[in-house]
Design an enzyme around this catalytic site. Sequence first.
Site, PDB file in Angstrom:
ATOM      1  N   HIS A 129       1.529   4.360  -3.122  1.00 38.95           N
ATOM      2  CA  HIS A 129       1.902   5.740  -3.186  1.00 38.95           C
ATOM      3  C   HIS A 129       2.973   6.488  -3.902  1.00 38.95           C
ATOM      4  O   HIS A 129       2.378   7.557  -4.613  1.00 38.95           O
ATOM      5  CB  HIS A 129       1.584   6.244  -1.832  1.00 38.95           C
ATOM      6  N   HIS A 167       1.045  -1.172   0.094  1.00 40.92           N
ATOM      7  CA  HIS A 167      -0.066  -0.077  -0.106  1.00 40.92           C
ATOM      8  C   HIS A 167       0.905   1.290  -0.025  1.00 40.92           C
ATOM      9  O   HIS A 167       0.540   2.306  -0.691  1.00 40.92           O
ATOM     10  CB  HIS A 167      -0.760  -0.109   1.412  1.00 40.92           C
ATOM     11  N   GLU A 168       1.885   1.222   0.854  1.00 40.87           N
ATOM     12  CA  GLU A 168       2.641   2.582   0.916  1.00 40.87           C
ATOM     13  C   GLU A 168       3.513   2.639  -0.312  1.00 40.87           C
ATOM     14  O   GLU A 168       3.642   3.742  -0.563  1.00 40.87           O
ATOM     15  CB  GLU A 168       3.610   2.483   2.247  1.00 40.87           C
ATOM     16  N   GLU A 192      -6.121   7.082  -1.335  1.00 39.22           N
ATOM     17  CA  GLU A 192      -5.904   5.706  -0.393  1.00 39.22           C
ATOM     18  C   GLU A 192      -6.614   4.531  -1.153  1.00 39.22           C
ATOM     19  O   GLU A 192      -5.899   3.654  -0.805  1.00 39.22           O
ATOM     20  CB  GLU A 192      -6.673   6.280   0.957  1.00 39.22           C
TER      21      GLU A 192
END
Length: 367
Positions: free
Chosen positions: A201, A197-198, A251
């Site tokens: 970004h 997920h990070e 997100e």
Amino acid sequence: MFRPGFRAFEPTFRPLRNYVQFRPTKQYAQQFRAYRQVRFGDKRPQYNRFQFASNIFMRWAARPTFYRDVGFISLGAGGFYVYNLEEVPISGRRRFNMISPALETRIGAATVNEVLQQYRGQILPDWDPRVQKVKKVLERIIPFATAAGLHDIDWEIHVIDSPEENAFVAPGGKVFVFTGIIPLCKNEDGIAAVLGHEIAHVVAHHTAEKLSQAPLVLLGMAALMTFDFSFQLSSALLNLFLSMPAGRKQEAEADEIGLQLMARACYRPEAAMEFWNRMESTARSGPPELLSTHPSHHNREEKIREWLPKAHEQAELSDCHATAGYSKSRIYVENNGWLIEQQRSSSTASGGRTTRGGRPHTFFLCV
């Protein structure tokens, strides 16, 4: 007739009889008055916010070339917007971004230095088992992040000994993981869900996208303030209808991209759904989703459930099914120039043979 008696009682200093008394005029009094007194219902001119800017706009609108100027400005702004439209890797979303990756990395470097200064003395050494576990997961995801467009990235891992349940990746590949989130991950699959997920970004360049939206936010705030909205009210309206929805969209996009990254790296995608389930059960009460930049834990879990079939397709493309039957323990024995791998498993990959009762399988690999 001279009367000395009366003259003896007169004062030695006699003020002038014919003096001019100073009486301030009305204009003079208003000039030095600290406030202005206005009667109720008085129609004298009052203070207007941005009156000077409004006068400039009215004078510009009165010019005969006003519509031509507006046309040129609109055409230039539209061309600039279209020129800076791009497609987000993996998700395919079209968005406006005018910040280059190099500038985004330089901006992220300031955040990295600030975090390193703030948590000085709490960063774990490389030999720590928690650092080794995070590094192992990251090394499996990095090749697929590189394939998504992250080239020439100097990846660094910083595991911070702090109870905060947080992790983030700054532009430029600087990974920060707080030890407070590791128990919630439970295993490497959960760590892969967080790191995926990070890293997503960074793959999607969300920091650059937010910076590109800043001029639009300022223009919107200026437009609202011309209608006599206060600064606080204008900021609240823009956050509610522009910044917060954009944050929730980013997100959700990072969840989708991260799920595919971890699936391509042969991690179990269901672990992401399980992670957000644990986050929901342990999280404290917070603001509703409408007033937050992040989706709710429950909604994230449901969206990941919808994306699971696509994640499994990515896992099949990475040939993860070929190693699905292997356990974590392997024994390699050298025998006359061959490596013999013995493995206990209920199922085996293609090329091996299945045995009953959980007896070891034997594979021969040429070296």
